[in-house]
Design an enzyme around this catalytic site. Structure first.
Site, mmCIF file in Angstrom:
data_model
loop_
_atom_site.group_PDB
_atom_site.id
_atom_site.type_symbol
_atom_site.label_atom_id
_atom_site.label_comp_id
_atom_site.label_asym_id
_atom_site.label_seq_id
_atom_site.Cartn_x
_atom_site.Cartn_y
_atom_site.Cartn_z
ATOM 1 N N ALA A 8 0.796 -1.234 0.000
ATOM 2 C CA ALA A 8 0.000 0.000 0.000
ATOM 3 C C ALA A 8 0.823 1.275 0.000
ATOM 4 O O ALA A 8 0.322 2.336 -0.406
ATOM 5 C CB ALA A 8 -0.948 0.002 1.200
ATOM 6 N N HIS A 154 11.256 1.900 -19.184
ATOM 7 C CA HIS A 154 10.613 2.203 -17.918
ATOM 8 C C HIS A 154 11.557 3.028 -17.045
ATOM 9 O O HIS A 154 12.728 3.193 -17.353
ATOM 10 C CB HIS A 154 10.222 0.916 -17.186
ATOM 11 C CG HIS A 154 9.021 0.233 -17.766
ATOM 12 N ND1 HIS A 154 9.105 -0.629 -18.835
ATOM 13 C CD2 HIS A 154 7.708 0.308 -17.436
ATOM 14 C CE1 HIS A 154 7.894 -1.080 -19.132
ATOM 15 N NE2 HIS A 154 7.033 -0.528 -18.306
ATOM 16 N N LYS A 158 12.629 0.234 -11.940
ATOM 17 C CA LYS A 158 12.016 -1.045 -12.296
ATOM 18 C C LYS A 158 13.050 -2.155 -12.177
ATOM 19 O O LYS A 158 14.186 -2.019 -12.637
ATOM 20 C CB LYS A 158 11.434 -0.994 -13.713
ATOM 21 C CG LYS A 158 10.625 -2.241 -14.059
ATOM 22 C CD LYS A 158 9.783 -2.029 -15.311
ATOM 23 C CE LYS A 158 8.980 -3.270 -15.666
ATOM 24 N NZ LYS A 158 8.044 -3.655 -14.595
#
Length: 267
Positions: A8, A154, A158
């Site tokens: 989260a 990206h 990443k």
């Protein structure tokens, strides 16, 4: 719809919390972070830049997953597999956007999907999934003399390469040619590689800056080149797709699904 978000406090996790907060009919049931995470015990809304939502970030994954109808997971392979097995045991549907899973980890996801419905996709974007359908169709239309390469870029953070989306695009191209990608791919080129064999599907990977996601599939023939491109400018498109998948999957029977199923693109 009660939703639990794992990871989260990460970039995608925060985006998902924000999207849930403004989506009618969606409610954040719980928010999970790995043990030792700096955001533990903080309000998930505040971590995501919102007002307090009354949901504290926890590392009690089993209780958090059990509190939801569906869990959305954009974390890392080891955690995703563990979360899927908990979801299967608790009877909770799941949406997975994690990439870079090893074959044995993918098998464990498949086993979990025998107990609960799971949507697993390398990319949740509507545009990318339409691109995949176009890539497969184009590969079927062009003969093998057209060289296929997948170029992707990206952000510098990443951790897997090629990206899961790039590999999914490669699989789409291979499906169009009715071959197995693993039999024809070239993930890297370095040194004296020799002439390119007919039918090879290549990959090129770039990492840098804050690029959200850039993918181009090139079909290079003699005298012409066809390019199909998608560029993401915000992770919001992935969060929107994940929420769409969550709404869809809670009404399904156990099984492993993709965004093709969610968007009605299958077949």
């Amino acid at each position: 719809m009660d939703i639990t978000i794992t990871g989260a406090s990460g970039r995608m996790g925060q985006m998902l919390v924000r999207q849930i907060a403004k989506s009618p009919g969606a409610k954040l049931a719980a928010a999970v972070e790995a043990p030792g995470g700096k955001a533990l015990s903080r309000d998930a809304g505040e971590v995501a830049g919102l007002e307090a939502l009354g949901v504290k970030i926890t590392d009690d994954t089993a209780s958090a997953i059990a509190a939801a109808q569906v869990v959305i997971d954009f974390t890392v392979p080891e955690a995703t597999v563990a979360h899927a097995e908990i979801a299967a045991a608790k009877g909770v549907a799941m949406v997975i956007g994690t990439t870079g899973l090893a074959p044995d980890q993918a098998k464990r996801i498949e086993v979990a999907a025998q107990s609960v419905p799971i949507v697993w996709a390398a990319n949740m974007s509507l545009g990318v999934n339409v691109l995949m359908a176009l890539v497969e169709r184009t590969a079927a239309l062009l003969d093998p003399d057209y060289d296929i390469d997948v170029l992707e870029m990206h952000h510098r953070h990443k951790i897997d390469a090629p990206s899961g989306t790039a590999l999914a695009l490669g699989h789409a191209a291979a499906a169009g040619r009715q071959v197995q990608l693993e039999a024809v791919w070239r993930k890297t080129r370095d040194g004296h590689t020799g002439a390119r064999p007919v039918g090879e599907i290549g990959f090129a990977t770039l990492r840098g800056g804050d690029e959200v996601g850039f993918h181009t599939v090139m079909y290079a023939g003699i005298g012409e080149r066809l390019e199909l491109t998608h560029r993401a400018f915000s992770r919001e498109i992935y969060a929107n797709g994940a929420l769409k998948a969550a709404q869809w999957v809670v009404t399904r029977k156990p099984g492993l699904y993709t965004m093709k199923d969610v968007l009605g693109l299958a077949g």
